[in-house]
Scaffold this motif. Structure first.
Motif, PDB file in Angstrom:
ATOM      1  N   PRO A 234       0.791  -1.237   0.000  1.00 30.25           N
ATOM      2  CA  PRO A 234       0.000   0.000   0.000  1.00 30.25           C
ATOM      3  C   PRO A 234       0.818   1.279   0.000  1.00 30.25           C
ATOM      4  O   PRO A 234       0.487   2.217  -0.735  1.00 30.25           O
ATOM      5  CB  PRO A 234      -0.856  -0.125   1.274  1.00 30.25           C
ATOM      6  N   PHE A 235       1.880   1.343   0.784  1.00 34.26           N
ATOM      7  CA  PHE A 235       2.592   2.613   0.882  1.00 34.26           C
ATOM      8  C   PHE A 235       3.411   2.896  -0.365  1.00 34.26           C
ATOM      9  O   PHE A 235       3.578   4.046  -0.758  1.00 34.26           O
ATOM     10  CB  PHE A 235       3.460   2.618   2.145  1.00 34.26           C
ATOM     11  N   ARG A 236       3.917   1.854  -1.015  1.00 35.45           N
ATOM     12  CA  ARG A 236       4.599   2.064  -2.289  1.00 35.45           C
ATOM     13  C   ARG A 236       3.613   2.599  -3.333  1.00 35.45           C
ATOM     14  O   ARG A 236       3.920   3.553  -4.062  1.00 35.45           O
ATOM     15  CB  ARG A 236       5.223   0.758  -2.767  1.00 35.45           C
ATOM     16  N   GLU A 237       2.415   2.010  -3.384  1.00 36.04           N
ATOM     17  CA  GLU A 237       1.407   2.470  -4.336  1.00 36.04           C
ATOM     18  C   GLU A 237       0.946   3.888  -4.028  1.00 36.04           C
ATOM     19  O   GLU A 237       0.704   4.691  -4.930  1.00 36.04           O
ATOM     20  CB  GLU A 237       0.217   1.505  -4.336  1.00 36.04           C
ATOM     21  N   LEU A 238       0.809   4.220  -2.752  1.00 33.99           N
ATOM     22  CA  LEU A 238       0.386   5.569  -2.370  1.00 33.99           C
ATOM     23  C   LEU A 238       1.402   6.615  -2.804  1.00 33.99           C
ATOM     24  O   LEU A 238       1.050   7.645  -3.390  1.00 33.99           O
ATOM     25  CB  LEU A 238       0.186   5.644  -0.860  1.00 33.99           C
ATOM     26  N   LEU A 239       2.675   6.366  -2.547  1.00 37.03           N
ATOM     27  CA  LEU A 239       3.704   7.346  -2.865  1.00 37.03           C
ATOM     28  C   LEU A 239       3.920   7.478  -4.361  1.00 37.03           C
ATOM     29  O   LEU A 239       4.306   8.545  -4.850  1.00 37.03           O
ATOM     30  CB  LEU A 239       5.012   6.973  -2.165  1.00 37.03           C
ATOM     31  N   ARG A 240       3.677   6.404  -5.098  1.00 34.99           N
ATOM     32  CA  ARG A 240       3.856   6.472  -6.553  1.00 34.99           C
ATOM     33  C   ARG A 240       2.648   7.065  -7.269  1.00 34.99           C
ATOM     34  O   ARG A 240       2.807   7.865  -8.200  1.00 34.99           O
ATOM     35  CB  ARG A 240       4.126   5.068  -7.099  1.00 34.99           C
ATOM     36  N   GLY A 241       1.448   6.676  -6.845  1.00 32.18           N
ATOM     37  CA  GLY A 241       0.263   7.047  -7.623  1.00 32.18           C
ATOM     38  C   GLY A 241      -0.678   8.037  -6.976  1.00 32.18           C
ATOM     39  O   GLY A 241      -1.597   8.536  -7.641  1.00 32.18           O
ATOM     40  N   HIS A 242      -0.473   8.364  -5.685  1.00 32.81           N
ATOM     41  CA  HIS A 242      -1.458   9.200  -4.996  1.00 32.81           C
ATOM     42  C   HIS A 242      -0.796  10.276  -4.142  1.00 32.81           C
ATOM     43  O   HIS A 242      -1.386  10.743  -3.170  1.00 32.81           O
ATOM     44  CB  HIS A 242      -2.348   8.326  -4.096  1.00 32.81           C
ATOM     45  N   ARG A 244      -0.192  13.463  -4.653  1.00 34.06           N
ATOM     46  CA  ARG A 244      -0.912  14.740  -4.595  1.00 34.06           C
ATOM     47  C   ARG A 244      -2.078  14.659  -3.622  1.00 34.06           C
ATOM     48  O   ARG A 244      -2.328  15.584  -2.836  1.00 34.06           O
ATOM     49  CB  ARG A 244      -1.417  15.127  -5.988  1.00 34.06           C
ATOM     50  N   THR A 245      -2.795  13.552  -3.688  1.00 33.53           N
ATOM     51  CA  THR A 245      -3.908  13.349  -2.762  1.00 33.53           C
ATOM     52  C   THR A 245      -3.416  13.317  -1.322  1.00 33.53           C
ATOM     53  O   THR A 245      -4.050  13.885  -0.423  1.00 33.53           O
ATOM     54  CB  THR A 245      -4.634  12.031  -3.091  1.00 33.53           C
ATOM     55  N   LEU A 246      -2.271  12.679  -1.072  1.00 30.67           N
ATOM     56  CA  LEU A 246      -1.711  12.632   0.272  1.00 30.67           C
ATOM     57  C   LEU A 246      -1.426  14.044   0.797  1.00 30.67           C
ATOM     58  O   LEU A 246      -1.660  14.339   1.973  1.00 30.67           O
ATOM     59  CB  LEU A 246      -0.426  11.807   0.286  1.00 30.67           C
ATOM     60  N   GLY A 247      -0.923  14.927  -0.052  1.00 25.76           N
ATOM     61  CA  GLY A 247      -0.645  16.299   0.367  1.00 25.76           C
ATOM     62  C   GLY A 247      -1.906  17.058   0.733  1.00 25.76           C
ATOM     63  O   GLY A 247      -1.951  17.780   1.742  1.00 25.76           O
ATOM     64  N   ILE A 248      -2.952  16.910  -0.084  1.00 26.29           N
ATOM     65  CA  ILE A 248      -4.221  17.575   0.204  1.00 26.29           C
ATOM     66  C   ILE A 248      -4.795  17.070   1.518  1.00 26.29           C
ATOM     67  O   ILE A 248      -5.280  17.851   2.357  1.00 26.29           O
ATOM     68  CB  ILE A 248      -5.220  17.340  -0.949  1.00 26.29           C
ATOM     69  N   LEU A 249      -4.721  15.778   1.724  1.00 24.09           N
ATOM     70  CA  LEU A 249      -5.316  15.190   2.918  1.00 24.09           C
ATOM     71  C   LEU A 249      -4.509  15.523   4.168  1.00 24.09           C
ATOM     72  O   LEU A 249      -5.074  15.645   5.260  1.00 24.09           O
ATOM     73  CB  LEU A 249      -5.440  13.676   2.744  1.00 24.09           C
ATOM     74  N   PHE A 250      -3.183  15.685   4.027  1.00 28.76           N
ATOM     75  CA  PHE A 250      -2.394  16.133   5.175  1.00 28.76           C
ATOM     76  C   PHE A 250      -2.871  17.508   5.636  1.00 28.76           C
ATOM     77  O   PHE A 250      -3.035  17.755   6.837  1.00 28.76           O
ATOM     78  CB  PHE A 250      -0.908  16.178   4.818  1.00 28.76           C
ATOM     79  N   ALA A 251      -3.101  18.413   4.688  1.00 31.69           N
ATOM     80  CA  ALA A 251      -3.586  19.751   5.042  1.00 31.69           C
ATOM     81  C   ALA A 251      -4.957  19.676   5.710  1.00 31.69           C
ATOM     82  O   ALA A 251      -5.224  20.371   6.699  1.00 31.69           O
ATOM     83  CB  ALA A 251      -3.649  20.624   3.795  1.00 31.69           C
ATOM     84  N   TYR A 252      -5.826  18.841   5.171  1.00 34.22           N
ATOM     85  CA  TYR A 252      -7.166  18.684   5.738  1.00 34.22           C
ATOM     86  C   TYR A 252      -7.110  18.181   7.179  1.00 34.22           C
ATOM     87  O   TYR A 252      -7.717  18.754   8.093  1.00 34.22           O
ATOM     88  CB  TYR A 252      -7.993  17.723   4.869  1.00 34.22           C
ATOM     89  N   PHE A 253      -6.355  17.114   7.414  1.00 34.45           N
ATOM     90  CA  PHE A 253      -6.291  16.554   8.757  1.00 34.45           C
ATOM     91  C   PHE A 253      -5.521  17.451   9.724  1.00 34.45           C
ATOM     92  O   PHE A 253      -5.740  17.394  10.936  1.00 34.45           O
ATOM     93  CB  PHE A 253      -5.674  15.161   8.717  1.00 34.45           C
TER      94      PHE A 253
END
Length: 433
Positions: A234-242, A244-253
Motif C-alpha cells: 500500500p505505501f509504495r502504491e500511495l507514494l507512486r500514484g497518490h 498529490r492526494t496525500l498532500g491535500i489530505l495532510f492539510a485537511y487533517f
C-alpha cells in the motif's frame, strides 16, 4: 377485524442485526481512544501533580501536556503497521489488534506509580504508556471508518460514518461523566488517586470491544478485492500514484486535528484560566456541547448523503479561518452565554470539516484505502493535533496573550485553505472500483 402483522423477512432481520454489529464493533475502539484523550485533558492537573515533581505548577502542567503530545509521535508508525495489516490481511484483523493494544495501555496508566514513589521513572513510564496508546490509535480511527463505510449501503455512507464518528463525542462525554462521578465521590481525593479509576474503566471497555470485533465479518468490499487481486504494497502504491492526494489530505487533517484537540485537550484548562470558571462548571458546559454535537453531526450526514460532501467541507474550512479569533474574544469576556457561543463556533467548524473523512475514503481504491487515510491522518495529528495543547500553552506563556492560540489556529487554517478547497465531490463514488 384484526389483521395479523406482516412477517419480517428473515434476510432483512439478519441485515439489520449485521448493521448494528458492524456499527458497534466499529465504534467501540474509537470510543476508547477519545475517552482516553479527553480524560487525559480533564485530569491533566492531577496527572501533573502525580508524575512530576512538586514546586512548579506551570512546569508540571507543561510536562503533562508534553506527554499528551508525544503520544502522537507514535501514531505514524501505527499507521504504517496497522495500515499494512488492514490493506493486506483485512480490516477486522487490524481493528482487533489495535483495540487490544490500546486497552492494555489505557488500563496501565491507572496503575503506574507516581513521582513520590519512583521519582523520574514515573514520567518515563507514563510516556511509555502514552506512546503505546498513540501507536494503537494509528490504526483505530481510520480502520473503524474504513470498516463501517465499506459495510454501508452506497446511499447511506455518510450516515454510517456519522454514527461511528459520534463515538468520538460519546467517548468525550463518557470521560466527562466518569470524571464528574469520581470528583463527586472522592472530592479532593481525585487529585491524589481518584483520577486513576477512569483509566481502568477504559481498559475494561476495550476488552468488551475486542469481543464485539471478533464476532463481525470482514467487509464485502475487501473480500471482493481479495478474491481478484494480490495483496497490495500500500505505501509504495500511495507514494507512486497518490502523492498529490496525500498532500491535500495532510492539510485537511492538520486543520481538523488542531481544532479537535484544541477543543478536547486544551480548552478545558484555558476556560478555567481565562474565565475563572470552576473545573466542574467547565466539565458540565463542555459535556452539554458534546451531547449537542451528536444530533448535529447526524443531521449533517443526512444532508451529505442527499446533496454531497464538498459544500460542508468548504464552509467548515472558511469557519476555521474566520471565526476562531472572535470565538476566543468571546471566551475572554467571561460571560457564560458568550463562552457558550464561542464553543459552538468550534463545534460548528469541526462538525462540518469531519465530513471530509468520508471524501478521503471515497477517493482511494480498495487496496490502499486503509493506508491512504491512516498515513496523512496520523502524520497531521502528530504535528498539529497532539501538540495543540502544548503549543497553545507555550504561546500563552511566551506572549502573555490569551489570544495567541487563536491566531495560531487561524494561520494554520488559512495556509491549508487552498488545498481544502480542492477536495472533490465524491458522492456516488464506487468503492469497489
Amino acid at each position: 377485524m384484526n389483521h395479523p402483522a406482516p412477517a419480517v423477512p428473515a434476510g432483512r432481520t439478519k441485515h439489520r442485526s449485521s448493521a448494528r454489529s458492524v456499527l458497534f464493533a466499529s465504534s467501540v475502539g474509537n470510543f476508547v481512544e477519545w475517552f482516553d484523550f479527553t480524560l487525559y485533558g480533564y485530569a491533566a492537573s492531577a496527572i501533573a501533580a502525580t508524575f512530576f515533581p512538586s514546586g512548579n505548577q506551570v512546569a508540571a502542567l507543561l510536562g503533562a501536556f508534553a506527554v499528551y503530545g508525544v503520544a502522537f509521535v507514535a501514531r505514524p508508525l501505527g499507521a504504517v503497521v496497522f495500515g499494512r495489516i488492514g490493506d493486506r490481511r483485512g480490516r477486522r484483523t487490524a481493528l482487533g489488534l489495535s483495540i487490544l493494544v490500546m486497552g492494555g495501555a489505557t488500563a496501565a496508566i491507572g496503575l503506574l506509580p507516581g513521582w513520590s514513589s519512583v521519582g523520574v521513572l514515573a514520567p518515563v513510564l507514563l510516556l511509555a504508556c502514552r506512546l503505546v496508546q498513540g501507536f494503537s490509535a494509528g490504526g483505530e480511527y481510520t480502520g473503524a471508518m474504513t470498516f463501517s463505510v465499506e459495510h454501508a449501503p452506497d446511499h447511506r455512507r455518510a450516515w454510517y460514518l456519522a454514527l461511528v464518528g459520534s463515538s468520538t463525542w460519546l467517548g468525550a462525554i463518557g470521560a466527562t461523566g466518569v470524571v464528574l462521578l469520581f470528583r463527586s465521590l472522592t472530592g479532593d481525593g481525585f487529585q491524589t488517586g481518584g483520577w486513576r479509576w477512569p483509566f481502568l474503566i477504559g481498559g475494561v471497555i476495550a476488552v468488551a470491544g475486542l469481543l464485539l470485533r471478533l464476532r463481525v465479518d470482514e467487509t464485502p468490499v475487501f473480500q471482493a478485492m481479495a478474491r481478484t487481486q494480490q495483496p497490495a504494497r500500500p505505501f509504495r502504491e500511495l507514494l507512486r500514484g497518490h502523492w498529490r492526494t496525500l498532500g491535500i489530505l495532510f492539510a485537511y487533517f492538520a486543520v481538523l486535528g488542531l481544532f479537535t484537540h484544541t477543543f478536547l485537550g486544551y480548552l478545558p484548562t484555558y476556560l478555567v484560566e481565562a474565565t475563572g470558571f470552576s473545573p466542574s462548571t467547565v466539565l458540565w458546559l463542555t459535556t452539554a456541547l458534546n451531547i449537542l454535537t451528536i444530533p448535529a453531526g447526524l443531521w449533517l450526514a443526512i444532508l451529505a448523503d442527499r446533496h454531497g460532501r464538498r459544500v460542508q467541507i468548504r464552509i467548515g474550512a472558511l469557519a476555521a479561518v474566520l471565526l476562531v479569533v472572535p470565538a476566543y474574544l468571546l471566551i475572554g469576556t467571561g460571560n457564560v452565554v458568550a463562552v457558550l457561543g464561542a464553543l459552538l463556533v468550534f463545534l460548528f467548524a469541526v462538525s462540518l470539516l469531519s465530513m471530509g473523512a468520508l471524501s478521503v475514503l471515497e477517493m482511494y481504491p480498495t487496496q490502499v484505502r486503509f493506508s491512504g487515510m491512516a498515513l496523512p491522518y496520523n502524520l497531521a495529528y502528530a504535528v498539529f493535533g497532539g501538540t495543540a495543547p502544548l503549543v497553545s500553552q507555550l504561546l500563552v506563556e511566551g506572549t502573555g496573550s490569551l489570544l495567541a492560540p487563536a491566531f495560531y489556529a487561524s494561520v494554520v487554517a488559512l495556509l491549508a485553505l487552498p488545498l481544502l478547497l480542492r477536495i472533490p465531490e465524491t458522492r456516488g463514488a464506487d468503492l469497489r472500483s
